[in-house]
Scaffold this motif. Sequence first.
Motif, short mmCIF file in Angstrom:
data_model
loop_
_atom_site.label_atom_id
_atom_site.label_comp_id
_atom_site.label_asym_id
_atom_site.label_seq_id
_atom_site.Cartn_x
_atom_site.Cartn_y
_atom_site.Cartn_z
N PRO A 239 0.80 -1.23 0.00
CA PRO A 239 0.00 0.00 0.00
C PRO A 239 0.84 1.28 0.00
N LEU A 240 2.14 1.19 0.33
CA LEU A 240 3.03 2.34 0.16
C LEU A 240 3.47 2.47 -1.28
N TYR A 241 4.03 1.41 -1.82
CA TYR A 241 4.35 1.32 -3.24
C TYR A 241 4.71 -0.12 -3.57
N PRO A 242 4.28 -0.62 -4.75
CA PRO A 242 4.71 -1.95 -5.19
C PRO A 242 6.04 -1.85 -5.93
N GLY A 243 6.51 -2.99 -6.42
CA GLY A 243 7.73 -2.99 -7.20
C GLY A 243 8.96 -3.23 -6.34
N ASP A 244 10.12 -3.14 -6.98
CA ASP A 244 11.38 -3.36 -6.30
C ASP A 244 11.53 -2.41 -5.11
N PRO A 245 11.76 -2.94 -3.91
CA PRO A 245 11.83 -2.06 -2.73
C PRO A 245 12.97 -1.04 -2.77
N LEU A 246 14.01 -1.33 -3.56
CA LEU A 246 15.19 -0.46 -3.57
C LEU A 246 15.17 0.60 -4.66
N THR A 247 14.16 0.58 -5.54
CA THR A 247 14.06 1.58 -6.60
C THR A 247 12.64 2.15 -6.65
N PRO A 248 12.19 2.82 -5.60
CA PRO A 248 10.80 3.30 -5.55
C PRO A 248 10.53 4.39 -6.58
N GLY A 249 9.58 4.12 -7.48
CA GLY A 249 9.16 5.13 -8.45
C GLY A 249 9.97 5.17 -9.72
N TYR A 250 11.01 4.37 -9.83
CA TYR A 250 11.81 4.34 -11.05
C TYR A 250 12.28 2.90 -11.31
N ALA A 251 12.66 2.62 -12.55
CA ALA A 251 12.90 1.25 -12.99
C ALA A 251 14.19 0.68 -12.41
N ALA A 252 14.15 -0.60 -12.09
CA ALA A 252 15.29 -1.31 -11.50
C ALA A 252 16.20 -1.85 -12.61
N THR A 253 16.75 -0.94 -13.41
CA THR A 253 17.70 -1.33 -14.44
C THR A 253 19.06 -1.61 -13.82
N LYS A 254 19.97 -2.13 -14.63
CA LYS A 254 21.29 -2.48 -14.10
C LYS A 254 22.00 -1.27 -13.51
N LYS A 255 21.84 -0.12 -14.13
CA LYS A 255 22.56 1.08 -13.70
C LYS A 255 21.77 1.94 -12.72
N ALA A 256 20.58 1.50 -12.33
CA ALA A 256 19.74 2.31 -11.45
C ALA A 256 20.40 2.49 -10.08
N LYS A 257 20.22 3.67 -9.51
CA LYS A 257 20.70 3.93 -8.15
C LYS A 257 19.74 3.27 -7.17
N ARG A 258 20.28 2.48 -6.26
CA ARG A 258 19.45 1.72 -5.33
C ARG A 258 19.59 2.24 -3.91
N LEU A 259 18.46 2.17 -3.19
CA LEU A 259 18.49 2.50 -1.77
C LEU A 259 19.30 1.46 -1.01
#
Length: 738
Positions: A239-259
């Motif tokens: 209910p907060l947000y679905p998807g990859d927990p480490l990339t909220p609101g943006y795509a979990a690509t290889k180069k994505a910055k992760r939390l």
Amino acid sequence: MKHASALLLSLLFSSPLAAQDTTALMGFTKAHAAEELQREKQFDQTLKAENLRQWMQRMAAEPHHVGSAYDKDNAEWMAKQFKSWGYDTKIETYQVLFPSPKVRVLEMVEPTKFTASLAEPALAEDATSGQTDAQLPTYNAYSTDGDVTAELVFVNYGVPDDYEKLEEAGIDVKGKIVIAKYYGSWRGIKPKLAAEKGAIGCLIYSDPQDDGYFQGDVYPKGAFKSEYGVQRGSVMDMPLYPGDPLTPGYAATKKAKRLDRSQAETLTKIPVLPISYHDAQPLLEALQGPVAPEKWRGALPFTYHIGPGPVKVHLKLEFNWDQKEIYNVIATMKGSEFPDQWVLRGNHHDAWVNGAADPVSGMVALMEEARAVSELAKTGWKPKRTIVYCGWDAEETGLIGSTEWVEDHAAELQQKAVAYINTDGNSRGFLFMGGSHTLEAFCAQIAGDVQDPQKKVSVLQRRKAFDIVNGGGREKYKGFTISALGSGSDYTPFLQHLGIASLNLGYGGEGSGGEYHSIYDSYDHYRRFKDPEFAYGIALAETAGRATLRLANADLLPFEFDHFYKTMAEYLKEVMETADKMRKEADGLQANLKEHLYELAADPNEPLYQPKAPQPVPYLNFAPLQNALTTLETNAKQLEALLKTDLLPAQKRTQLNALLYHAERQLVREEGLPRRPWFRHQIYAPGFYTGYGVKTLPGVREAIEQGDWQEAQEQIDFLARVFTEYNAYLEKMLTAGK
């Protein structure tokens, strides 16, 4: 009164429900409607149940969870099929956080010793149940690591109302481990609420009253959950947000910055573990304290107590916090006239174990639908709009595959997506549909054109009979409706993040069982108890196929606003009545609370805990919303008169189409809902404390339910502005159509 089954049959075949809808095909000129119906007849004749059977046997042959070799193998095999049918096909990959268990310990240390087995045994009657090397153990994904020992407290379903009753009885879960039943809410709400109340651990079990021998014979004799069956599942705070927990609101690509994992808000705050009712029984049987209220009691053979104590349990969990690659299969048939208008159709392909019912039963229906569409294309026909078939990965872990793809392609989807049509697991019985209410009339017409394989009447007629029997009789029946969408499947990012009109559909009601998310969700179980002849898999392909084809081929997109207005008016009435009810209850709350306390008290002669003084409920000003909906009613009626396909010239239809499929976007706001900006749709959202369950007009409704009266008024005024701007957009359509 007639027995329900007899009444159902009489309703199915009585003349009022057997009458055929003779209105024009929504979205088509009369000339093109005849062509479309003939095309759909060809489509139906092409569908083959044997394909569904063979494909299910292949896809469910091995466990195919995220990160498994067979998950990738299935994706590659699916892509090969789509390519062979002529689709432009690719696999899009993302790298996402996926925890798997390395330590699972649950034991009772007081008043006696007991160690939970935490295992599901293989069965001779189930060919794939013994694939232990490939199976994920029983666990809840995205539980935090933990090593805790504490007294146990039974919290029923672990929903807000249950904790209110515990507080009224003076029972505090702070520093305790709670045990909750599955059902009552989505599983992730249970550890979320427990942590908010101060608990340090959470166990979730399936009580046989809800999912076991109380419902019918257990597997393998019958369909229902045996004492050893366990429901795996994600407990991510979606209910907060679905998807990859480490990339909220943006795509979990290889180069994505992760939390950093410590910053991920959707991971649980306490360790949580699912268990069987075999493992739950010794724990619950040894509990003392107050006897549980009657509505809390399950079907295990002892008196249910709440605790705390004398039971003390030790729970230890450790996980491998790995990055895993996921595989979305995207297959495209380009439109002949409007290639930049996309009709999207999706189902996920990953499973917790073998996943025959969830999700393969839906996935193979989608594939057969796509194959039949490709057969139409071989005749020289092409859809006017582009059709995109999607096989999502990592749905089970938190709608990850679809969410990452939507976030990755957000700008293009906002421009091009006409609608998204979703399916998931499928069974036999009745048609259930949910979605954007501007598509409700469209859905009713589709349901009227598909035959139920068992009763040989339209699935619309059968659903009407179901609604009348289960809704209190003919006098209460208000006509065919679709439900609002909360969450729980891959429509969520399309509808609630980007504002793309969406549908979710499937058949069910007569294929119940206890295989969900267990090793027994197998081909063998499905063939015996779900849809043995795959007849309802074909019905699903016919239903979703019509939605896809009609949206792709329509002269004028079949959005309709009168049903939307009536539904919004009903939602507003509900929230106003909720506020009024809360005001009335506050006046007499003291007496009501005392009555509840007597029910909960272990000994009625002991002094009762004093309830908190009720808070006053102010009057809210709903006038801005009421005025906006009055204008919406006027605009909806004018649009109904305007959107007559045969009366509009082709140029006007083209102009209106571009406006029609962007109408849903007007209900989305960049700032999103309070405290959860990822959810942008102001009409439909999963509840903050329900998870899958929908909250309509969520900003207003949840503020009222939480007693935050200042926020409630702010959200009323905000939503009124949303509807005012929506009305301006509808008026733009009216001008364009003149």
